[in-house]
Scaffold this active site. Sequence first.
Site, mmCIF file in Angstrom:
data_model
loop_
_atom_site.group_PDB
_atom_site.id
_atom_site.type_symbol
_atom_site.label_atom_id
_atom_site.label_comp_id
_atom_site.label_asym_id
_atom_site.label_seq_id
_atom_site.Cartn_x
_atom_site.Cartn_y
_atom_site.Cartn_z
ATOM 1 N N ASP A 1 -8.814 -9.720 9.655
ATOM 2 C CA ASP A 1 -8.321 -8.374 9.303
ATOM 3 C C ASP A 1 -9.317 -7.250 9.598
ATOM 4 O O ASP A 1 -8.896 -6.164 9.960
ATOM 5 C CB ASP A 1 -7.933 -8.335 7.815
ATOM 6 C CG ASP A 1 -7.015 -7.168 7.467
ATOM 7 O OD1 ASP A 1 -6.000 -6.976 8.159
ATOM 8 O OD2 ASP A 1 -7.320 -6.436 6.506
ATOM 9 N N TYR B 1 -1.926 -3.632 -6.572
ATOM 10 C CA TYR B 1 -1.572 -4.341 -5.351
ATOM 11 C C TYR B 1 -2.622 -4.261 -4.237
ATOM 12 O O TYR B 1 -3.061 -3.174 -3.858
ATOM 13 C CB TYR B 1 -0.238 -3.823 -4.776
ATOM 14 C CG TYR B 1 0.213 -4.750 -3.692
ATOM 15 C CD1 TYR B 1 0.851 -5.935 -4.033
ATOM 16 C CD2 TYR B 1 -0.091 -4.509 -2.378
ATOM 17 C CE1 TYR B 1 1.185 -6.856 -3.063
ATOM 18 C CE2 TYR B 1 0.243 -5.425 -1.401
ATOM 19 C CZ TYR B 1 0.881 -6.589 -1.746
ATOM 20 O OH TYR B 1 1.204 -7.504 -0.789
ATOM 21 N N HIS C 1 -10.031 -2.284 12.058
ATOM 22 C CA HIS C 1 -8.944 -3.135 11.540
ATOM 23 C C HIS C 1 -8.651 -4.218 12.583
ATOM 24 O O HIS C 1 -7.639 -4.155 13.279
ATOM 25 C CB HIS C 1 -7.720 -2.247 11.283
ATOM 26 C CG HIS C 1 -6.619 -2.894 10.510
ATOM 27 N ND1 HIS C 1 -5.310 -2.449 10.572
ATOM 28 C CD2 HIS C 1 -6.606 -3.935 9.638
ATOM 29 C CE1 HIS C 1 -4.556 -3.187 9.773
ATOM 30 N NE2 HIS C 1 -5.310 -4.099 9.210
ATOM 31 N N ARG D 1 2.190 -12.071 -0.342
ATOM 32 C CA ARG D 1 0.891 -12.423 0.262
ATOM 33 C C ARG D 1 0.306 -13.678 -0.374
ATOM 34 O O ARG D 1 0.582 -13.994 -1.526
ATOM 35 C CB ARG D 1 -0.093 -11.270 0.052
ATOM 36 C CG ARG D 1 0.327 -9.949 0.711
ATOM 37 C CD ARG D 1 -0.390 -9.694 1.989
ATOM 38 N NE ARG D 1 0.194 -8.600 2.745
ATOM 39 C CZ ARG D 1 -0.318 -8.152 3.890
ATOM 40 N NH1 ARG D 1 -1.418 -8.691 4.392
ATOM 41 N NH2 ARG D 1 0.273 -7.171 4.550
ATOM 42 N N ARG E 1 0.840 -1.191 0.000
ATOM 43 C CA ARG E 1 0.000 0.000 0.000
ATOM 44 C C ARG E 1 0.880 1.247 0.000
ATOM 45 O O ARG E 1 1.976 1.252 0.537
ATOM 46 C CB ARG E 1 -0.901 0.038 1.240
ATOM 47 C CG ARG E 1 -2.108 -0.883 1.179
ATOM 48 C CD ARG E 1 -2.975 -0.756 2.419
ATOM 49 N NE ARG E 1 -2.279 -1.230 3.590
ATOM 50 C CZ ARG E 1 -1.688 -0.458 4.497
ATOM 51 N NH1 ARG E 1 -1.738 0.867 4.381
ATOM 52 N NH2 ARG E 1 -1.058 -0.973 5.520
ATOM 53 N N LYS F 1 -9.560 -2.405 2.301
ATOM 54 C CA LYS F 1 -9.277 -1.239 3.127
ATOM 55 C C LYS F 1 -10.088 -0.015 2.672
ATOM 56 O O LYS F 1 -10.543 0.784 3.490
ATOM 57 C CB LYS F 1 -7.776 -0.935 3.119
ATOM 58 C CG LYS F 1 -6.922 -2.052 3.740
ATOM 59 C CD LYS F 1 -7.481 -2.492 5.042
ATOM 60 C CE LYS F 1 -6.665 -3.385 5.950
ATOM 61 N NZ LYS F 1 -5.625 -4.225 5.593
ATOM 62 N N SER G 1 -0.778 -3.278 10.490
ATOM 63 C CA SER G 1 -0.481 -4.186 9.383
ATOM 64 C C SER G 1 0.795 -4.972 9.658
ATOM 65 O O SER G 1 1.802 -4.406 10.094
ATOM 66 C CB SER G 1 -0.330 -3.385 8.091
ATOM 67 O OG SER G 1 -1.530 -2.682 7.840
ATOM 68 N N CYS H 1 1.403 -7.146 11.965
ATOM 69 C CA CYS H 1 1.742 -7.233 13.391
ATOM 70 C C CYS H 1 1.014 -8.364 14.099
ATOM 71 O O CYS H 1 0.903 -8.363 15.319
ATOM 72 C CB CYS H 1 1.481 -5.908 14.079
ATOM 73 S SG CYS H 1 2.630 -4.619 13.553
#
Length: 579
Positions: A272, A194, A223, A364, A66, A203, A245, A247
């Site tokens: 998420d 992406y 989130h 990913r 991102r 998001k 993100s 974590c």
Amino acid sequence: MNAALKSWVDECAALCKPAKIEWCDGSDAENTRLINEMTASGVLSKLNDAYPNSYLHRSNPNDVARTEHLTFICTPSKDDAGPNNYWKSPEDGRAQMLPLYDGCMAGRTMYVVPYLMGPVGSPSSKVGVEITDSPYVVVNMRIMTRMGDVALRQLGHSSDFVKGLHSLGDLSPDRRFIMHFPEEKLIWSIGSGYGGNALLGKKCFALRIASTQAREEGWFAEHMLIVGIENPQGETTYVAAAFPSACGKTNLAMLVPPASQKGWKVWTVGDDIAWMRVGPDGRLWAINPEAGFFGVAPGTGSKTNPNAMASLKKNSIFTNVAVTKDGMPWWEGIDGEVPETLTDWKGQPWAKGSTEKAAHPNARFTAPAAQCPSISPKWEDPQGVPISAIIFGGRRARTAPLVYQARDWNHGVYVGASVASETTAAQTGAVGVVRRDPMAMLPFCGYNMGDYFAHWLRMGGRMKHAPKIFHVNWFRQNAAGKFVWPGFGENLRVLRWVIDRCNGGDAAVESAIGHLPAPGAVDMSGLDLDDATRADLFNVDAGEWKAEAENVAEFFAKFGSRLPAEMERQRLDLLARLG
Ligand code: GTP
Ligand code: SPV
Ligand code: MN
């Protein structure tokens, strides 16, 4: 045919001028055709049959995360976007984007992708439509959302859907923008293929647009992972947790209890994003708006996250991983020996011992949630699941102890608002820099975070049985820079204390920052930790915390009069308790 949808599609087609338009129905046949076209054109390559129906995609190397500095909230007033967002006026946003969109799909197919965020039939679910010229986006959206006819049926003749127009453009970072127009429930994205930049349900819709709706309508778009913890008596307690993100949300959502934790089970509801509403019973109820996982590959293996490994074994898409000579996906941290040679994420030869990573650190996997062995029987329950605890956390080498509990709801909002974490590869820019990331929403809150804190405070008063609020830190380091807490499955030991506290357990001691586990209350038996390390995990250093409170003050100052007075009051109370 839905008239509002038809006229918006016509408008986008007139602007982008595609060679043809395809309405996506989400069927297997359509998916197979798109995949065949992409393997023929080189956008995807098929992986080894050990991973049936799974494919590798390599992004343009300039387009692997991102891009927060290219992400804008377009509201008439800059103050409404707040210091937490990059801002443009809707007029300026539009003026900048229109020339980029003009003819951008010439010679390409324009796909119209209707999708549903949330379980079928849930009053919390919402419809979005993404228009895109990327077939890779289409097949990812099919995994990540309930895509196609199911969404059109839910929409019916309503004009209530979030519009997202996406084009790969020319993939130049100079012509890459992700713009949100919350008042029109509209997202415009160009120049990136992406993840969060391009899969607009995630998001852009489920957090940035949804957070503005949630504030107006009195609910939460966060989130957060959602997980059910079942005790040996068969009682399940649901917890939602917000970590920035990369974590640890996916890992915590799929936690496998270690052998020492006999009789405990963990059920994945989401990894998420959580949409949460107050139920008639005064509790907070959460749904997972997504249908798949867009998970961080590096670090994922059978030891750390066997449920993720099982989820991605088939029908999955791998983005920017390395590949073995047998066509197996590979990344740092996957099982087995490091191969002598690989093809790296850029498609270049790679040899063992190279100083370069073979997989991109933000590589990913896209995998269907239904394939997760720990998926909760309630993950598609239209009502959602009742949340007993909210956990905030970040990556902190120092300062934050393993776990503590906020004193009450308002203090918990302060704890969430003062989350800080080291930056990761999930966004472009420097990695490992501590930044304030309130509620792990800094990149995702679609409006002024001062108003967001006020919304959190207000919601506390609307719940008769508000969740208890906690903070965890799995990432404390010793002087040698090593993580001192084993993490992963062992995190269940901490969750057990959290759940006990929610159920009225009193094994806590007061500290300046909140309630800490009483000595022995977090089961440490069998862990290879010396006494000094055990003590350090729960250490609260008053000097470090005072410095922390000063840093929070600097952050809060950015919000000026939009910061609720209660937040500063909480901060001063903390300083007073620190002495
Ligand atoms: P996003 O998808 O970007 O929102 O990330 P996420 O929050 O879901 O993070 P994820 O669970 O994918 O974890 C990111 C990285 O942190 C991986 O490399 C994990 O191996 C690592 N990680 C996760 N949990 C732990 C933990 O308890 N301890 C340690 N040391 N590392 C962890
Ligand atoms: C994150 O960065 O928090 C992610 C990946 O979950 S992305 O979809 O790119 O936002
Ligand atoms: Mn995320």
